[in-house]
Design a protein around this motif. Structure first.
Motif, PDB file in Angstrom:
ATOM      1  N   TYR A   1       1.509  10.690   5.673  1.00 60.48           N
ATOM      2  CA  TYR A   1       0.892   9.119   5.683  1.00 60.48           C
ATOM      3  C   TYR A   1       1.636   7.777   6.972  1.00 60.48           C
ATOM      4  CZ  TYR A   1      -1.568  11.102   2.390  1.00 60.48           C
ATOM      5  OH  TYR A   1      -2.434  12.232   1.237  1.00 60.48           O
TER       6      TYR A   1
ATOM      7  N   ASN B   1      -9.397   2.518   6.619  1.00 63.89           N
ATOM      8  CA  ASN B   1      -9.221   1.471   7.208  1.00 63.89           C
ATOM      9  C   ASN B   1      -8.996   0.447   6.130  1.00 63.89           C
ATOM     10  OD1 ASN B   1     -10.936   2.393   9.383  1.00 63.89           O
ATOM     11  ND2 ASN B   1      -9.575   0.442  10.473  1.00 63.89           N
ATOM     12  N   PRO B   2      -8.290  -0.087   5.339  1.00 63.17           N
ATOM     13  CA  PRO B   2      -7.809  -1.020   4.121  1.00 63.17           C
ATOM     14  C   PRO B   2      -8.992  -2.271   4.362  1.00 63.17           C
ATOM     15  CG  PRO B   2      -6.154   0.234   3.982  1.00 63.17           C
ATOM     16  CD  PRO B   2      -6.749   0.325   5.829  1.00 63.17           C
TER      17      PRO B   2
ATOM     18  N   THR C   1      -2.978   4.317   8.418  1.00 65.89           N
ATOM     19  CA  THR C   1      -3.055   3.481   8.259  1.00 65.89           C
ATOM     20  C   THR C   1      -3.849   2.768   9.243  1.00 65.89           C
ATOM     21  OG1 THR C   1      -2.491   3.555   6.438  1.00 65.89           O
ATOM     22  CG2 THR C   1      -2.808   1.228   6.354  1.00 65.89           C
TER      23      THR C   1
ATOM     24  N   ALA D   1       1.318   4.345   6.789  1.00 68.03           N
ATOM     25  CA  ALA D   1       1.173   3.438   6.435  1.00 68.03           C
ATOM     26  C   ALA D   1       2.303   2.305   6.592  1.00 68.03           C
ATOM     27  CB  ALA D   1       1.257   3.484   5.139  1.00 68.03           C
TER      28      ALA D   1
ATOM     29  N   HIS E   1      -6.281   7.401   0.819  1.00 72.57           N
ATOM     30  CA  HIS E   1      -5.279   7.835   1.193  1.00 72.57           C
ATOM     31  C   HIS E   1      -5.811   9.396   1.258  1.00 72.57           C
ATOM     32  CE1 HIS E   1      -4.431   3.671   2.987  1.00 72.57           C
ATOM     33  NE2 HIS E   1      -3.470   4.407   4.172  1.00 72.57           N
TER      34      HIS E   1
ATOM     35  N   THR F   1      -6.835  -1.330   9.524  1.00 73.05           N
ATOM     36  CA  THR F   1      -7.199  -2.307   8.555  1.00 73.05           C
ATOM     37  C   THR F   1      -8.659  -2.729   9.243  1.00 73.05           C
ATOM     38  OG1 THR F   1      -7.153  -5.175   8.806  1.00 73.05           O
ATOM     39  CG2 THR F   1      -6.149  -3.379  10.600  1.00 73.05           C
TER      40      THR F   1
ATOM     41  N   ILE G   1       0.732  -1.207  -0.087  1.00 72.26           N
ATOM     42  CA  ILE G   1       0.409  -0.300   0.175  1.00 72.26           C
ATOM     43  C   ILE G   1       0.752   1.143  -0.354  1.00 72.26           C
ATOM     44  CG2 ILE G   1      -1.469   1.454   1.143  1.00 72.26           C
ATOM     45  CD1 ILE G   1      -2.808  -1.083   2.697  1.00 72.26           C
TER      46      ILE G   1
END
Length: 331
Positions: A69, A166-167, A111, A71, A213, A113, A12
């Protein structure tokens, strides 16, 4: 605009970093010296070598940045060192956000989940508002990410603008580690998938996740969570799509959960106490498969405008990349 992306060597994070750079922003990446940097080859970025647990390198990375960000994470369904997973995912998150606050960063996107969210598990899609507690977390990865999410929420409640995304289950090219889903697609291509469990996932193009994002940075409300997902699919459906793309027969044998569980339990115990190598079937993965991990991306679509490109295209990109030549490189 000066923008820091942590985790930029990962799946990601690298997709996000490329989009940030393509926008014309001054990209900064925080990278461990032992990282596999193939995903960053050719990318224009200021590289800060360091670690999330090293507050001095974190401070150097955020210095002068307008946006961050975060991640980066330890992502695995089995690790030999559980303590490091909690340190990186929880303490590392606190280090990044605190450094960003001290440096006067405008906003942080964290980031997380979908694994931290509530989910009925019966095929009803979970949402950002579904009830959930720490006791619902299966495995150290989800537990550590749940704890890290609470850190991010605490900063947001304290007035620092942190937005949480939350990917769900991203797929696409450049999954170099790979993620558990990428490993599953790789094993299918290599004809090592002979059976499957009756479970389901929410599949999304990693390009859409990266775009989500950026949209969260621009439009997201501090302290809010946004599911970056797309299409709920049974595992059997995913294999049938892959079969159509590759000509490789999809597995037809559906294994009962009660048959797989003791195998996973034994192989994980052997890994934990004897081999210290990844188990044949991680117990946490089998426990998670008992639920249909379906989620609704409606909030991200309606509030942020997150794209919903067909997941077939994402799976095709994953297959093409996994079948193609790989570049080995360090920065």
């Amino acid at each position: 605009m000066k923008v820091l992306v942590t985790g930029a060597t990962g799946f990601i994070g690298s997709t996000l970093a490329k989009k940030v750079a393509a926008r014309g922003d001054d990209l900064v990446v925080l990278v461990r010296r032992d990282s596999d940097c193939r995903n960053l080859l050719g990318l224009k970025a200021e590289v800060i070598y360091g670690d999330l647990l090293d507050i001095w390198s974190v401070a150097r990375a955020v210095k002068g940045c307008d946006q961050v960000y975060h991640a980066a994470a330890e992502y695995s369904l089995w690790v030999p060192d559980k303590h490091r997973m909690y340190s990186v995912n929880v303490d590392g998150t606190k280090n990044i956000i605190e450094a960003a606050r001290r440096a006067g960063v405008e906003r942080v996107v964290y980031t997380s989940t979908v694994g931290t969210l509530g989910n009925p598990g019966d095929g009803t899609p979970g949402t950002e508002k579904a009830p959930v507690t720490f006791a619902d977390m299966v495995g150290d990865y989800k537990k550590s990410k749940f704890m890290a999410e609470q850190v991010a929420l605490d900063y947001a409640r304290g007035g620092f603008p942190v937005v949480i995304v939350n990917p769900s289950t991203p797929v696409g090219a450049h999954d170099i580690k790979p993620t558990p889903t990428g490993a599953m697609i790789r094993d299918f291509i290599n004809r090592r998938m002979f059976a499957y469990l009756d479970t389901g996932l929410n599949i999304v193009d990693v390009e859409d996740v990266a775009e989500g994002h950026i949209l969260a940075m621009e439009k997201g409300r501090p302290g809010e969570k946004y599911i970056l997902g797309n299409r709920d699919m049974k595992l059997r459906e995913i294999f049938e799509l892959l079969s159509g793309m590759t000509g490789i027969p999809a597995p037809r044998v559906k294994l009962p959960y009660n048959f797989v569980y003791p195998i996973a339990y034994f192989s994980t115990m052997v890994s934990d106490h004897i081999t210290r190598r990844p188990p044949l079937a991680p117990l946490d993965a089998v426990k998670m498969a008992r639920k249909f991990m379906y989620f609704s991306p409606e909030k991200a679509v309606s509030e942020l405008g997150m794209p919903q490109n067909p997941v077939e295209g994402a799976l095709e990109k994953a297959v093409k990349w996994l079948r193609g030549p790989k570049i080995i490189g360090k920065m």
